[in-house]
Design a protein around this motif. Structure first.
Motif, PDB file in Angstrom:
ATOM      1  N   GLN A 244      11.531   1.669  -4.794  1.00 45.80           N
ATOM      2  CA  GLN A 244      10.854   0.274  -5.089  1.00 45.80           C
ATOM      3  C   GLN A 244      10.231   0.241  -6.549  1.00 45.80           C
ATOM      4  O   GLN A 244       9.621   1.130  -6.774  1.00 45.80           O
ATOM      5  N   PRO A 245      10.721  -0.739  -7.325  1.00 42.08           N
ATOM      6  CA  PRO A 245      10.068  -0.812  -8.696  1.00 42.08           C
ATOM      7  C   PRO A 245       8.659  -1.321  -8.661  1.00 42.08           C
ATOM      8  O   PRO A 245       8.273  -1.998  -7.596  1.00 42.08           O
ATOM      9  N   PHE A 246       7.829  -0.848  -9.635  1.00 40.28           N
ATOM     10  CA  PHE A 246       6.603  -1.330  -9.492  1.00 40.28           C
ATOM     11  C   PHE A 246       6.513  -2.640 -10.088  1.00 40.28           C
ATOM     12  O   PHE A 246       7.142  -3.012 -11.227  1.00 40.28           O
TER      13      PHE A 246
ATOM     14  N   GLU B 257       3.811  -5.017  -3.601  1.00 37.19           N
ATOM     15  CA  GLU B 257       3.565  -3.885  -2.905  1.00 37.19           C
ATOM     16  C   GLU B 257       2.903  -4.104  -1.567  1.00 37.19           C
ATOM     17  O   GLU B 257       3.547  -3.388  -0.514  1.00 37.19           O
ATOM     18  N   LEU B 258       2.322  -4.888  -1.329  1.00 38.59           N
ATOM     19  CA  LEU B 258       1.555  -5.138   0.038  1.00 38.59           C
ATOM     20  C   LEU B 258       2.625  -5.888   0.765  1.00 38.59           C
ATOM     21  O   LEU B 258       2.963  -5.230   2.063  1.00 38.59           O
ATOM     22  N   GLU B 259       3.695  -6.474   0.416  1.00 36.98           N
ATOM     23  CA  GLU B 259       4.834  -7.188   1.210  1.00 36.98           C
ATOM     24  C   GLU B 259       5.901  -6.217   1.695  1.00 36.98           C
ATOM     25  O   GLU B 259       6.269  -5.930   2.594  1.00 36.98           O
ATOM     26  N   PHE B 260       6.123  -5.271   0.759  1.00 31.26           N
ATOM     27  CA  PHE B 260       6.927  -3.967   1.049  1.00 31.26           C
ATOM     28  C   PHE B 260       6.420  -3.301   2.126  1.00 31.26           C
ATOM     29  O   PHE B 260       7.256  -2.709   2.997  1.00 31.26           O
TER      30      PHE B 260
ATOM     31  N   ARG C 261      -0.014   2.065  -4.872  1.00 33.66           N
ATOM     32  CA  ARG C 261       1.261   2.511  -4.276  1.00 33.66           C
ATOM     33  C   ARG C 261       0.850   3.866  -3.407  1.00 33.66           C
ATOM     34  O   ARG C 261       1.195   4.158  -2.341  1.00 33.66           O
ATOM     35  N   HIS C 262       0.253   4.629  -4.100  1.00 37.83           N
ATOM     36  CA  HIS C 262      -0.058   5.977  -3.427  1.00 37.83           C
ATOM     37  C   HIS C 262      -0.767   5.836  -2.224  1.00 37.83           C
ATOM     38  O   HIS C 262      -0.473   6.485  -1.167  1.00 37.83           O
TER      39      HIS C 262
END
Length: 156
Positions: A75-77, A83-86, A46-47
């Motif tokens: 966004q929730p983890f 993560e990639l899609e977001f 995420r970072h």
């Protein structure tokens, strides 16, 4: 191939290798971290994605942002793929911004991050953004080694 095309290629290759590492982390290990002060695997992913978005905005601003309202905060983890899609639309806009620059822009545009201790030419800054991701991908390879998780081959 000109400088802009090489920079884009570098971003694409760094991300391709990062994704190989990120997707090698089993779902049950995404919350693993080597010590109490470290980021978890998913936090580090995420970072990287969130930082790229910040750097994109800072580049457009030609300097650090006074306020950064991160869309990632809401966004929730969950999973690497989520993560990639977001992050994908932010990534695509960043790459389009890079494509919009000229060769001269790479040296003529200055990115003032005096608050972080530096002012850099655009070309230097773009390379630093990719390097930032590379460093964290290397850290995650070490996480995998420490956790006893098989590591993917990134040197293809």
């Amino acid at each position: 191939m000109n400088s802009i095309e090489l920079i884009i290629l570098n971003f694409i290759e760094v991300r391709r290798r990062s994704i190989k590492v990120w997707t090698a982390i089993p779902q049950e290990k995404l919350q693993w971290k080597p010590d109490d002060e470290a980021m978890t695997c998913l936090e580090m992913i995420r970072h990287v994605l969130e930082s790229e978005h910040y750097y994109h905005l800072a580049i457009q601003n030609q300097g650090s942002l006074a306020v950064f309202d991160s869309p990632f905060d809401k966004q929730p983890f969950s999973t690497v793929n989520a993560e990639l899609e977001f992050a994908e639309p932010y990534r695509n806009r960043f790459l389009e911004t890079i494509r919009s620059f000229s060769e001269k822009d790479l040296t003529n545009i200055k990115i003032d991050r005096s608050d972080a201790g530096y002012i850099r030419d655009l070309g230097d800054m773009l390379l630093r953004v990719a390097y930032h991701e590379s460093i964290h991908t290397g850290q995650l390879l070490d996480y995998l080694r420490t956790a006893g998780i098989p590591r993917p081959l990134v040197w293809d």
